[in-house]
Design an enzyme around this catalytic site. Structure first.
Site, short mmCIF file in Angstrom:
data_model
loop_
_atom_site.label_atom_id
_atom_site.label_comp_id
_atom_site.label_asym_id
_atom_site.label_seq_id
_atom_site.Cartn_x
_atom_site.Cartn_y
_atom_site.Cartn_z
N ASN A 113 0.64 -1.12 0.24
CA ASN A 113 0.17 -0.01 0.05
C ASN A 113 1.16 1.78 -0.20
OD1 ASN A 113 0.40 0.58 2.50
ND2 ASN A 113 -0.18 -1.18 3.09
N LYS A 166 8.88 -17.06 -9.64
CA LYS A 166 8.20 -16.29 -10.66
C LYS A 166 7.24 -16.87 -11.80
CE LYS A 166 9.22 -12.01 -13.64
NZ LYS A 166 10.26 -11.58 -14.79
#
Ligand code: C5P
Length: 393
Positions: free
Chosen positions: A207, A287
């Site tokens: 955030n 990944k």
């Protein structure tokens, strides 16, 4: 609170750091007058300090360091709220410890009425020399603040303790000298910054919290005399100096463990971190590859522990302070959150004003009432929280 600082510079190579120090103190809103020893003026020109401080510099090379009435050593400290000597050489420290007044800086120190602080800067062997250590102990017992030198590479090429702390660190610590000790003897744990929940080894959910409000609170508590432990996630700002302990814990779960590990014996818990409510249930060890034209990957979420609520539920909880960043119905949501989490104090702020910014508009909500503040700097907002908190402890 703007102060007048008299900055004494003695003759050490660290004098270059004091140029930045003047700039930072001015940026904090203080006025600065510089006084230099003869040796200091050989390292940095008085003109540099004059330009940076915007005030005339007293230097022994310029007319013996006396003002208009020949009483500069008296007048200067009468006008000052604090006298800081940075860098302070072993020689200047020894003279002040022994009460010798044979040049401008030592005369200022002897004649002062305001508090004195020194930031020693010297070679590692000079620092650990018994005579110097005796002098430092004498200064401390005389009530003089000594900013402990840092360890590292020295201008002479040797490595060890003796470097003057960086300007940013001194500018951070100096205001503690005039801050009321509202939290003296208290232990405070602060969380700050944004958590990061991994999706795979390179991606995650986070955030826009910068960590500034949490850092401002850690600083304000330290300045008020508290022993501060800081646990922080991702931050976009510098860590405060002079903390008892600081560690990074990036995910909500890691932060939960770090807090629980350190909460015993704390008097106050201030939970400023913007903790992710959810973590990734199906995070990938490798990944995730792009699957062009195929199904996009599905990210499944599960709930994180609520650190603040868990601390508040401990058998002997510290005094808990929460923060609530809301995007709508700020006060309504914040009031409900304080009750739901079972905490005595909650600070409400609007995400639009607060998150990732240097200012904040806070409302302090307690069991007995609410105080709303206008938009102010995070440093001021932190001070307001500390004052309220100290009143409730
Ligand atoms: O519930 P909400 O996230 O809005 O509550 C905000 C307050 O709760 C903040 O003080 C934050 O640090 C704390 N919190 C926490 N653990 C969570 C979520 C929030 O400690 N998982």
């Amino acid at each position: 609170m703007s102060k007048h600082i008299l900055l004494g510079i003695s003759g050490g190579i660290a004098a270059y750091k004091s140029c930045e120090l003047v700039r930072l103190l001015k940026k904090q809103g203080h006025s600065v007058t510089v006084a230099m020893s003869r040796a200091a003026a050989e390292f940095v020109s008085p003109l540099t300090f004059q330009a940076l401080s915007g005030n005339p510099v007293l230097a022994e090379t310029h007319g013996g360091g006396q003002g208009g009435n020949g009483m500069a050593h008296i007048n200067l400290t009468r006008e000052a709220d604090v006298f800081l000597i940075a860098p302070a050489t072993a020689n200047t420290i020894a003279k002040i410890a022994g009460g010798i007044a044979d040049n401008l800086l030592t005369n200022l120190a002897a004649a002062r009425k305001c508090p004195l602080a020194v930031a020693p800067a010297m070679n590692v062997e000079m620092w650990s020399n018994p005579a110097n250590q005796r002098n430092i102990a004498r200064l401390i017992s005389d009530g003089i603040t000594v900013f402990q030198p840092a360890e590292g590479e020295q201008a002479c090429g040797e490595t060890g303790i003796g470097r003057m702390p960086e300007a940013a660190e001194l500018a951070d610590l100096l205001p503690d000298m005039w801050t009321p000790k509202l939290l003296q003897g208290k232990k405070v744990l602060v969380t700050a910054g944004a958590t990061f929940e991994a999706i795979d080894p390179v991606r995650g959910i986070t955030n826009i919290s910068s960590g500034r409000m949490g850092m401002a609170l850690a600083r304000a508590c330290r300045a008020a005399g508290a022993e501060v432990t800081l646990i922080y996630g991702q931050i976009q700002t510098a860590l405060p100096a002079g903390l008892a302990h600081a560690e990074q814990a990036v995910s909500a779960e890691a932060m939960y463990r770090a807090v629980m590990n350190r909460i015993g014996g704390q008097n106050v818990f201030i939970s400023v971190a913007a903790v992710a409510d959810y973590k990734v249930k199906n995070s990938s060890a490798q990944k995730i590859k792009k699957n062009t034209g195929g199904e996009p990957p599905l990210i499944e979420l599960e709930e994180n522990p609520d650190i603040l609520a868990s601390v508040a539920k401990l058998p002997e909880p510290p005094f808990c302070v929460g923060f609530a960043a809301e995007s709508e119905n700020v006060l309504e949501h914040a009031r409900a959150k304080r009750v739901k989490k079972g905490i005595p104090m909650l600070v409400a702020n609007d995400v639009a004003t607060a998150m990732g910014k240097t200012v904040n508009r806070i409302t302090i909500i307690t069991e007995t009432g609410e105080t709303a503040f206008p938009e102010i700097g995070k440093r001021q907002a932190a001070q307001a929280v500390v004052e309220r908190l100290a009143g409730l402890l």
